[in-house]
Design an enzyme around this catalytic site. Structure first.
Site, mmCIF file in Angstrom:
data_model
loop_
_atom_site.group_PDB
_atom_site.id
_atom_site.type_symbol
_atom_site.label_atom_id
_atom_site.label_comp_id
_atom_site.label_asym_id
_atom_site.label_seq_id
_atom_site.Cartn_x
_atom_site.Cartn_y
_atom_site.Cartn_z
ATOM 1 N N GLU A 139 5.663 6.040 -9.316
ATOM 2 C CA GLU A 139 3.797 5.253 -9.012
ATOM 3 C C GLU A 139 3.404 6.743 -8.764
ATOM 4 O O GLU A 139 2.923 6.614 -8.841
ATOM 5 C CB GLU A 139 4.059 4.119 -8.753
ATOM 6 C CG GLU A 139 4.629 3.099 -10.259
ATOM 7 C CD GLU A 139 4.219 2.101 -9.016
ATOM 8 O OE1 GLU A 139 3.582 0.958 -8.430
ATOM 9 O OE2 GLU A 139 5.727 1.015 -9.500
ATOM 10 N N ASN A 195 1.433 3.479 -2.502
ATOM 11 C CA ASN A 195 0.392 4.157 -3.855
ATOM 12 C C ASN A 195 -0.372 4.381 -3.072
ATOM 13 O O ASN A 195 -1.083 5.821 -2.870
ATOM 14 C CB ASN A 195 0.255 3.447 -4.639
ATOM 15 C CG ASN A 195 1.509 3.062 -5.598
ATOM 16 O OD1 ASN A 195 1.134 4.163 -6.933
ATOM 17 N ND2 ASN A 195 1.931 2.070 -6.144
ATOM 18 N N GLY A 224 0.745 -0.831 -0.582
ATOM 19 C CA GLY A 224 -0.010 -0.524 -0.540
ATOM 20 C C GLY A 224 1.108 1.158 0.449
ATOM 21 O O GLY A 224 0.530 2.547 0.677
ATOM 22 N N ASP A 251 -4.880 -3.458 -18.106
ATOM 23 C CA ASP A 251 -4.473 -2.879 -18.548
ATOM 24 C C ASP A 251 -4.794 -1.987 -19.556
ATOM 25 O O ASP A 251 -3.117 -1.337 -20.348
ATOM 26 C CB ASP A 251 -2.865 -3.329 -18.198
ATOM 27 C CG ASP A 251 -2.545 -4.464 -17.467
ATOM 28 O OD1 ASP A 251 -2.090 -4.729 -17.140
ATOM 29 O OD2 ASP A 251 -2.961 -3.414 -16.142
ATOM 30 N N ASN A 304 -6.130 2.428 -12.693
ATOM 31 C CA ASN A 304 -5.005 2.051 -12.410
ATOM 32 C C ASN A 304 -3.464 2.518 -12.422
ATOM 33 O O ASN A 304 -3.694 2.818 -13.526
ATOM 34 C CB ASN A 304 -5.173 0.723 -13.449
ATOM 35 C CG ASN A 304 -4.317 -0.982 -12.712
ATOM 36 O OD1 ASN A 304 -4.150 -0.929 -11.578
ATOM 37 N ND2 ASN A 304 -3.553 -1.056 -13.654
ATOM 38 N N LEU A 315 -4.722 -6.506 -7.124
ATOM 39 C CA LEU A 315 -4.609 -8.058 -7.889
ATOM 40 C C LEU A 315 -5.714 -9.013 -8.517
ATOM 41 O O LEU A 315 -5.572 -9.602 -9.118
ATOM 42 C CB LEU A 315 -3.109 -8.735 -7.826
ATOM 43 C CG LEU A 315 -1.508 -8.064 -7.477
ATOM 44 C CD1 LEU A 315 -0.609 -8.337 -6.486
ATOM 45 C CD2 LEU A 315 -1.146 -7.498 -9.040
ATOM 46 N N HIS A 344 0.506 0.997 -13.059
ATOM 47 C CA HIS A 344 1.231 -0.106 -13.327
ATOM 48 C C HIS A 344 2.122 0.676 -13.636
ATOM 49 O O HIS A 344 2.815 1.113 -14.204
ATOM 50 C CB HIS A 344 0.447 -0.431 -15.224
ATOM 51 C CG HIS A 344 0.487 -1.638 -15.273
ATOM 52 N ND1 HIS A 344 1.094 -3.125 -14.873
ATOM 53 C CD2 HIS A 344 1.767 -2.429 -15.916
ATOM 54 C CE1 HIS A 344 1.148 -3.941 -15.192
ATOM 55 N NE2 HIS A 344 2.296 -3.594 -15.844
HETATM 56 C C1 GRF Z 1 2.433 -0.884 -7.404
HETATM 57 O O1 GRF Z 1 4.218 -1.027 -8.226
HETATM 58 C C2 GRF Z 1 2.226 -1.063 -9.022
HETATM 59 O O2 GRF Z 1 2.121 -0.650 -10.091
HETATM 60 C C3 GRF Z 1 1.324 -2.411 -9.008
HETATM 61 O O3 GRF Z 1 1.712 -2.961 -7.463
HETATM 62 C C4 GRF Z 1 2.556 -2.344 -6.624
HETATM 63 C C5 GRF Z 1 1.717 -1.923 -5.617
HETATM 64 O O4 GRF Z 1 2.734 -0.959 -5.154
HETATM 65 N N1 GRF Z 1 0.351 -2.222 -9.341
HETATM 66 P P1 GRF Z 1 2.399 -1.040 -3.325
HETATM 67 O O5 GRF Z 1 1.310 -1.613 -2.356
HETATM 68 O O6 GRF Z 1 1.184 0.312 -3.438
HETATM 69 O O7 GRF Z 1 3.416 0.084 -2.130
#
Ligand code: GRF
Length: 196
Positions: free
Chosen positions: A180, A15, A13, A151, A108, A91, A110
């Site tokens: 990201e 992000n 988490g 995607d 999303n 996922l 990626h």
């Molecule tokens: C990130 O690399 C995102 O791009 C991918 O899964 C990862 C999630 O990372 N879809 P986090 O859980 O936000 O640290």
């Protein structure tokens, strides 16, 4: 009235944390009103708990039946009245009925320069390993709208990073994650300002 954001996660988490921090420091005119994971032990759920954000687990352990899980997931998110849904490392595959329930409201993040290293089987470290194995010069991250395929939705922001000579999947993941966090906050703002 703050924009209501629901975030779906499966892992650590970071992000999600970038969005929470963005809302707290007002770089995002919004609030995270719910966090949902398909993994009961996802650290992202603890991050939500720490910030007093409603958080839910919808997975095989509490909803073994996929159809019922999807129905409950949609109902739970609808009850949160989101303006925007963010998949941040989520996922699980979303059913078409889920996408239709929140048409053009799902984005999303990626960890590659879509369309490269995207689609079925490309997620997390698998992406970075493939990029290095193929001796790519650049990698990066992409924020895009979610449609019914994997995607493939309209790209919102994409940013690249040049690979270093001694790059490893771990070092690349670390540098891409930084991108990201940045483009995710910028993409949310683009969306909230009605630019996309
Ligand atoms: C990130 O690399 C995102 O791009 C991918 O899964 C990862 C999630 O990372 N879809 P986090 O859980 O936000 O640290």
């Amino acid at each position: 009235m703050l924009t209501r954001i629901v975030v779906l996660i499966s892992g650590g988490g970071t992000n999600l944390q970038a969005i929470i921090d963005g809302c707290k420091n007002q770089s995002i005119p919004g609030e995270v009103v719910g966090v949902i994971s398909n993994q009961s032990k996802a650290f992202g759920l603890e991050r939500a708990q720490t910030h007093g954000i409603s958080n839910f687990y919808f997975g095989k352990k509490n909803f073994p039946d996929k159809i019922a899980r999807n129905t409950e997931l949609i109902a739970c998110i609808q009850s949160l009245k989101p303006d925007l849904i963010v998949l941040a490392g989520y996922l699980a595959i979303l059913e078409p009925s889920f996408i239709q329930a929140f048409e053009h409201k799902i984005i999303n993040i990626h960890p590659s320069l879509i369309p490269k290293y995207a689609g079925k089987g490309y997620y997390g470290m698998k992406v970075h390993k493939a990029v290095i194995e193929n001796k790519e010069v650049y990698s990066g991250a992409t924020v895009h709208f979610v449609d019914e395929l994997i995607d493939t939705g309209q790209i919102i922001i994409q940013e690249s990073v040049k690979l270093q000579p001694d790059e490893t999947p771990e070092s690349l993941q670390k540098r891409v994650l930084k991108i990201e966090h940045d483009i995710l906050v910028r993409s949310i703002n683009k969306y909230l300002e009605g630019e996309i």
